[in-house]
Design a protein around this motif. Structure first.
Motif, PDB file in Angstrom:
ATOM      1  N   ALA A 197       0.974  -1.390  -0.011  1.00 28.63           N
ATOM      2  CA  ALA A 197      -0.174  -0.178  -0.075  1.00 28.63           C
ATOM      3  C   ALA A 197       0.709   1.339   0.080  1.00 28.63           C
ATOM      4  CB  ALA A 197      -0.831  -0.088   1.216  1.00 28.63           C
ATOM      5  N   HIS A 198       0.185   2.356  -0.294  1.00 30.24           N
ATOM      6  CA  HIS A 198       0.776   3.857  -0.324  1.00 30.24           C
ATOM      7  C   HIS A 198       1.932   3.946  -1.660  1.00 30.24           C
ATOM      8  CE1 HIS A 198      -1.298   4.123   3.307  1.00 30.24           C
ATOM      9  NE2 HIS A 198      -0.511   3.489   4.107  1.00 30.24           N
ATOM     10  N   LEU A 199       1.673   3.075  -2.693  1.00 31.72           N
ATOM     11  CA  LEU A 199       2.787   3.045  -3.776  1.00 31.72           C
ATOM     12  C   LEU A 199       2.643   4.689  -4.376  1.00 31.72           C
ATOM     13  CD1 LEU A 199       2.298   0.154  -2.928  1.00 31.72           C
ATOM     14  CD2 LEU A 199       2.625  -0.587  -5.361  1.00 31.72           C
ATOM     15  N   SER A 200       3.660   4.712  -5.109  1.00 34.63           N
ATOM     16  CA  SER A 200       3.621   5.977  -5.939  1.00 34.63           C
ATOM     17  C   SER A 200       3.357   5.451  -7.401  1.00 34.63           C
ATOM     18  CB  SER A 200       5.028   6.733  -5.962  1.00 34.63           C
ATOM     19  OG  SER A 200       5.890   5.736  -6.395  1.00 34.63           O
ATOM     20  N   ARG A 201       3.612   4.173  -7.673  1.00 37.07           N
ATOM     21  CA  ARG A 201       3.219   3.660  -9.072  1.00 37.07           C
ATOM     22  C   ARG A 201       3.304   2.233  -9.073  1.00 37.07           C
ATOM     23  NH1 ARG A 201       7.542   4.150 -14.128  1.00 37.07           N
ATOM     24  NH2 ARG A 201       6.583   2.673 -15.551  1.00 37.07           N
ATOM     25  N   ILE A 202       2.139   1.836  -9.669  1.00 36.02           N
ATOM     26  CA  ILE A 202       1.743   0.219  -9.810  1.00 36.02           C
ATOM     27  C   ILE A 202       2.279  -0.326 -11.311  1.00 36.02           C
ATOM     28  CG2 ILE A 202      -0.025  -1.347 -10.076  1.00 36.02           C
ATOM     29  CD1 ILE A 202      -1.783   0.412  -8.265  1.00 36.02           C
ATOM     30  N   ASN A 203       3.102  -1.364 -11.038  1.00 34.13           N
ATOM     31  CA  ASN A 203       3.850  -2.062 -12.209  1.00 34.13           C
ATOM     32  C   ASN A 203       3.080  -3.199 -12.584  1.00 34.13           C
ATOM     33  OD1 ASN A 203       5.909  -0.366 -11.062  1.00 34.13           O
ATOM     34  ND2 ASN A 203       7.102  -0.736 -12.867  1.00 34.13           N
ATOM     35  N   VAL A 204       2.288  -3.671 -12.273  1.00 31.59           N
ATOM     36  CA  VAL A 204       1.485  -4.841 -12.729  1.00 31.59           C
ATOM     37  C   VAL A 204       0.105  -4.636 -12.793  1.00 31.59           C
ATOM     38  CG1 VAL A 204       3.151  -6.404 -11.336  1.00 31.59           C
ATOM     39  CG2 VAL A 204       1.046  -5.521 -10.243  1.00 31.59           C
ATOM     40  N   GLU A 205      -0.793  -5.688 -13.723  1.00 27.79           N
ATOM     41  CA  GLU A 205      -1.961  -5.534 -13.808  1.00 27.79           C
ATOM     42  C   GLU A 205      -2.863  -6.702 -12.827  1.00 27.79           C
ATOM     43  OE1 GLU A 205      -2.626  -5.549 -17.901  1.00 27.79           O
ATOM     44  OE2 GLU A 205      -1.772  -3.424 -18.152  1.00 27.79           O
ATOM     45  N   ARG A 206      -4.273  -6.424 -12.850  1.00 33.65           N
ATOM     46  CA  ARG A 206      -4.893  -7.453 -12.183  1.00 33.65           C
ATOM     47  C   ARG A 206      -5.061  -8.712 -13.097  1.00 33.65           C
ATOM     48  NH1 ARG A 206     -10.272  -9.254 -12.022  1.00 33.65           N
ATOM     49  NH2 ARG A 206     -11.075  -9.815  -9.964  1.00 33.65           N
TER      50      ARG A 206
END
Length: 305
Positions: free
Chosen positions: A234-243
Motif C-alpha cells: 500500500a501507499h505506492l507511487s506507481r503500480i507496475n502490474v495489472e490485475r
C-alpha cells in the motif's frame, strides 16, 4: 465237463474282447492303456523337472529383486527424510506463525499437495497403499508426501522481504496513530522505510488479485499466492502490474510512495491468511534478502499506473 465249461467260458470271453476290439471305437485293450499311461507318466516327470528348474530360477530372481527393492527403499527413505528435514529447518522461523494459523507441517504439506496452479502445477494425489501392504511402503509414502508437499508449500509461501535494504519503521499490532496521535490504533501490517520510487518486490510467485486505488491505502497491489496466503502493498507511487497477471518471485510490482492515508513515503505491507491479516514479521525475517537484482525486465513488461 468242468474243464469243458471253463474252456467254453474262456473262449466266450476272448470272443467278446475280440468283438469289442473290432466293433467299438473307444475300446482300448489293457496293454495299450498301460503303454499310454507310461508315456504320460514320463511326460509329466519331464514337465515337473522343467517346472522345478524354472521355480529355482524364479526364487533366485526374487531374491535379487527383494534385495534391490530394499536398497532402493532405504535410499529413497534417506533422501526424503533428509530433504524433508532440510525444508523443515528452512521453515523453522515461520513455524510459530503457522501454528498460530492452525497449520502443522503435515497439514500444510497435505494442503499443498491438493493445491493446483500455473506456478506449482496440478494437484498431486497422495500415495495410498492397501492396509495389508508392508508397513515400510506406507512409511515411505508418508515421507514422500511430506517432502513433496513441503517443497510445493515452500514455493508458494510469501517468505522474505518485500523491499531490499530498508528497515522496519512500524511493527504489527497496536500503536499510536501517526496522523491523529491517538493511542490504541491497530496496525494490520508492518511499515518499511523507503524513498519515493523504491522498488517493491513480490516475495513469492502469485496472481495479482487487485491493482489500483483503495480507500486509505492509496495505490495498492494485492497478490494471491495460494494455500490461502496473500500479500498487500500500500501507499505506492506507481503500480507496475495489472490485475490477473502472474508474477514471479522478486519481480517489481510497484514503487514506494505516500499515496492514500500516509504520513510520509514508506511501504505498508500485509500478509493475510484466508483474508485475515496476521503478524508478518516471522515471514519477513524467515529468508534473507535476495542477492540478485530485482527483475527490471518484468518492470518494463507492463505500464505503470
Amino acid at each position: 465237463m468242468r474243464r469243458r465249461v471253463n474252456t467254453w467260458s474262456q473262449i466266450e470271453m476272448i470272443s467278446t474282447r475280440l468283438n469289442n476290439m473290432f466293433t467299438t471305437d473307444d475300446y482300448a485293450p489293457e496293454f495299450a492303456r498301460f503303454a499310454d499311461l507310461a508315456i504320460e507318466y514320463e511326460l509329466t516327470r519331464e514337465e515337473n523337472r522343467q517346472l522345478r528348474a524354472q521355480n529355482n530360477m524364479l526364487e533366485e530372481t526374487m531374491i535379487v529383486i527383494a534385495d534391490a527393492n530394499s536398497q532402493i527403499i532405504e535410499r529413497v527413505s534417506q533422501l526424503t527424510t533428509a530433504n524433508a528435514e532440510e525444508l523443515s529447518k528452512n521453515m523453522r522461523k515461520i513455524s510459530s506463525s503457522l501454528t498460530s494459523l492452525g497449520l502443522s507441517e503435515t497439514a500444510l504439506a497435505a494442503k499443498a499437495l491438493k493445491f493446483s496452479s500455473s506456478i506449482v502445477g496440478s494437484a498431486v494425489n497422495p500415495l495410498v497403499f492397501d492396509a495389508t501392504a508392508d508397513p515400510k511402503y506406507r512409511e515411505l509414502a508418508e515421507k514422500i508426501d511430506l517432502w513433496q508437499g513441503l517443497s510445493r508449500a515452500k514455493t508458494v509461501l510469501p517468505v522474505g522481504r518485500p523491499v531490499t535494504g530498508q528497515r522496519i519503521t512500524s511493527p504489527f499490532g497496536q500503536r499510536v496513530d501517526p496522523i491523529t496521535g491517538h493511542d490504541g490504533a491497530v496496525h494490520r501490517g508492518i511499515d518499511f522505510s523507503g524513498a519515493v520510487g523504491t522498488p517493491l518486490l513480490a516475495v513469492s510467485p502469485g496472481k495479482v488479485s487487485f491493482a489500483g486505488e483503495k480507500a486509505g491505502f492509496g495505490k495498492t497491489v494485492e497478490i494471491d499466492h495460494g494455500l490461502g496466503f496473500s500479500t498487500l502493498y500500500a501507499h505506492l507511487s506507481r503500480i507496475n502490474v495489472e490485475r490477473g497477471e502472474i508474477v514471479k518471485a522478486r519481480q517489481i510490482v510497484g514503487l514506494a510512495g505516500e499515496s492514500g492515508r500516509s504520513s510520509g513515503p514508506h511501504l505498508h505491507y500485509e500478509i493475510r491468511y484466508n483474508n485475515r491479516p496476521f503478524n508478518p514479521y516471522n515471514f519477513v525475517m524467515g529468508a534473507p534478502d535476495e542477492e540478485k537484482k530485482p527483475d527490471a525486465d518484468a518492470a518494463q513488461q507492463t505500464k505503470g499506473k
